[in-house]
Design a protein around this motif. Structure first.
Motif, PDB file in Angstrom:
ATOM      1  N   ILE A 110       0.853  -1.183   0.000  1.00 33.50           N
ATOM      2  CA  ILE A 110       0.000   0.000   0.000  1.00 33.50           C
ATOM      3  C   ILE A 110       0.887   1.230   0.000  1.00 33.50           C
ATOM      4  O   ILE A 110       1.868   1.303   0.746  1.00 33.50           O
ATOM      5  CB  ILE A 110      -0.978  -0.005   1.201  1.00 33.50           C
ATOM      6  CG1 ILE A 110      -1.912   1.202   1.152  1.00 33.50           C
ATOM      7  CG2 ILE A 110      -0.232  -0.071   2.530  1.00 33.50           C
ATOM      8  CD1 ILE A 110      -3.065   1.107   2.134  1.00 33.50           C
ATOM      9  N   THR A 111       0.570   2.196  -0.847  1.00 33.49           N
ATOM     10  CA  THR A 111       1.320   3.437  -0.913  1.00 33.49           C
ATOM     11  C   THR A 111       0.707   4.472   0.006  1.00 33.49           C
ATOM     12  O   THR A 111      -0.419   4.321   0.488  1.00 33.49           O
ATOM     13  CB  THR A 111       1.367   3.991  -2.339  1.00 33.49           C
ATOM     14  OG1 THR A 111       0.064   4.464  -2.706  1.00 33.49           O
ATOM     15  CG2 THR A 111       1.813   2.924  -3.330  1.00 33.49           C
ATOM     16  N   ASN A 112       1.451   5.556   0.234  1.00 28.38           N
ATOM     17  CA  ASN A 112       0.951   6.621   1.082  1.00 28.38           C
ATOM     18  C   ASN A 112      -0.267   7.314   0.477  1.00 28.38           C
ATOM     19  O   ASN A 112      -1.043   7.943   1.210  1.00 28.38           O
ATOM     20  CB  ASN A 112       2.055   7.639   1.356  1.00 28.38           C
ATOM     21  CG  ASN A 112       1.740   8.539   2.531  1.00 28.38           C
ATOM     22  OD1 ASN A 112       1.240   8.070   3.557  1.00 28.38           O
ATOM     23  ND2 ASN A 112       2.020   9.825   2.388  1.00 28.38           N
ATOM     24  N   SER A 113      -0.436   7.205  -0.835  1.00 29.31           N
ATOM     25  CA  SER A 113      -1.597   7.775  -1.495  1.00 29.31           C
ATOM     26  C   SER A 113      -2.813   6.864  -1.431  1.00 29.31           C
ATOM     27  O   SER A 113      -3.896   7.254  -1.888  1.00 29.31           O
ATOM     28  CB  SER A 113      -1.276   8.110  -2.951  1.00 29.31           C
ATOM     29  OG  SER A 113      -0.965   6.938  -3.682  1.00 29.31           O
ATOM     30  N   GLY A 114      -2.645   5.657  -0.904  1.00 24.64           N
ATOM     31  CA  GLY A 114      -3.758   4.744  -0.737  1.00 24.64           C
ATOM     32  C   GLY A 114      -3.880   3.662  -1.782  1.00 24.64           C
ATOM     33  O   GLY A 114      -4.808   2.843  -1.702  1.00 24.64           O
ATOM     34  N   THR A 115      -2.993   3.627  -2.752  1.00 28.38           N
ATOM     35  CA  THR A 115      -3.028   2.591  -3.767  1.00 28.38           C
ATOM     36  C   THR A 115      -2.589   1.261  -3.181  1.00 28.38           C
ATOM     37  O   THR A 115      -1.535   1.167  -2.553  1.00 28.38           O
ATOM     38  CB  THR A 115      -2.130   2.957  -4.949  1.00 28.38           C
ATOM     39  OG1 THR A 115      -2.551   4.203  -5.502  1.00 28.38           O
ATOM     40  CG2 THR A 115      -2.201   1.889  -6.030  1.00 28.38           C
ATOM     41  N   THR A 116      -3.385   0.228  -3.383  1.00 28.68           N
ATOM     42  CA  THR A 116      -3.091  -1.093  -2.840  1.00 28.68           C
ATOM     43  C   THR A 116      -2.830  -2.086  -3.953  1.00 28.68           C
ATOM     44  O   THR A 116      -3.303  -1.932  -5.083  1.00 28.68           O
ATOM     45  CB  THR A 116      -4.234  -1.609  -1.962  1.00 28.68           C
ATOM     46  OG1 THR A 116      -5.427  -1.724  -2.746  1.00 28.68           O
ATOM     47  CG2 THR A 116      -4.486  -0.668  -0.799  1.00 28.68           C
ATOM     48  N   SER A 117      -2.080  -3.115  -3.625  1.00 29.29           N
ATOM     49  CA  SER A 117      -1.833  -4.212  -4.539  1.00 29.29           C
ATOM     50  C   SER A 117      -1.819  -5.508  -3.752  1.00 29.29           C
ATOM     51  O   SER A 117      -1.362  -5.543  -2.610  1.00 29.29           O
ATOM     52  CB  SER A 117      -0.518  -4.028  -5.297  1.00 29.29           C
ATOM     53  OG  SER A 117       0.589  -4.000  -4.406  1.00 29.29           O
ATOM     54  N   LEU A 118      -2.337  -6.569  -4.366  1.00 27.56           N
ATOM     55  CA  LEU A 118      -2.407  -7.876  -3.732  1.00 27.56           C
ATOM     56  C   LEU A 118      -1.982  -8.936  -4.730  1.00 27.56           C
ATOM     57  O   LEU A 118      -2.287  -8.836  -5.925  1.00 27.56           O
ATOM     58  CB  LEU A 118      -3.823  -8.183  -3.248  1.00 27.56           C
ATOM     59  CG  LEU A 118      -4.391  -7.334  -2.110  1.00 27.56           C
ATOM     60  CD1 LEU A 118      -5.884  -7.581  -1.977  1.00 27.56           C
ATOM     61  CD2 LEU A 118      -3.689  -7.668  -0.802  1.00 27.56           C
ATOM     62  N   ALA A 119      -1.310  -9.953  -4.234  1.00 25.13           N
ATOM     63  CA  ALA A 119      -0.995 -11.094  -5.067  1.00 25.13           C
ATOM     64  C   ALA A 119      -2.283 -11.804  -5.472  1.00 25.13           C
ATOM     65  O   ALA A 119      -3.259 -11.837  -4.713  1.00 25.13           O
ATOM     66  CB  ALA A 119      -0.074 -12.057  -4.330  1.00 25.13           C
ATOM     67  N   ASP A 120      -2.296 -12.379  -6.669  1.00 22.01           N
ATOM     68  CA  ASP A 120      -3.489 -13.062  -7.149  1.00 22.01           C
ATOM     69  C   ASP A 120      -3.930 -14.173  -6.196  1.00 22.01           C
ATOM     70  O   ASP A 120      -5.134 -14.428  -6.046  1.00 22.01           O
ATOM     71  CB  ASP A 120      -3.246 -13.643  -8.538  1.00 22.01           C
ATOM     72  CG  ASP A 120      -3.158 -12.575  -9.610  1.00 22.01           C
ATOM     73  OD1 ASP A 120      -2.614 -12.873 -10.691  1.00 22.01           O
ATOM     74  OD2 ASP A 120      -3.629 -11.450  -9.378  1.00 22.01           O
TER      75      ASP A 120
END
Length: 121
Positions: free
Chosen positions: A51-61
């Motif tokens: 998760i970035t400070n701007s709120g963008t999230t990423s998750l493994a499939d």
């Protein structure tokens, strides 16, 4: 220096839930991103979530729909909520923080010591 300390790991049955926490402390100007990797014995490290400070999230499939990552900026803490856990999720989970110590643009990646998550019946 910066220290990242994880907590919340343990033993849980398949289908159960667990929440991991990681708090960053030390000389911190800003945190650009935080997240989690995991590694099982004999296997390569796998990126789980970020998760970035701007709120963008990423998750493994492999964890989408089951895991949620969030950050508390005021507490310099990142969380990983893990639901519907599977035996395949068993690993040591490491948190990371991309941290700036002043107003320079580049950041340094710091790592926690890891916390064991075991999913077994």
């Amino acid at each position: 220096q910066v220290q990242l300390v994880e907590s919340g790991g343990g033993l849980v049955q398949p289908g159960g839930s667990l929440r991991l926490s990681c708090v960053a402390s030390g000389t911190i100007f800003s945190i650009n991103a935080m997240g989690w990797y995991r590694q099982a014995p004999g296997k390569q490290r796998e990126r789980v979530a970020g998760i970035t400070n701007s709120g963008t999230t990423s998750l493994a499939d492999s964890v989408k729909g089951r895991f949620t990552i969030s950050m508390d900026d005021a507490k310099n803490t990142v969380y990983l909520q893990m639901n519907s856990l599977k035996p395949e999720d068993t690993a040591v989970y490491y948190c990371y923080g991309d941290i700036s110590h002043d107003n320079r643009r580049y950041v340094v990646k710091y790592w926690g010591q890891g916390t064991q998550v075991t999913v077994s019946s």
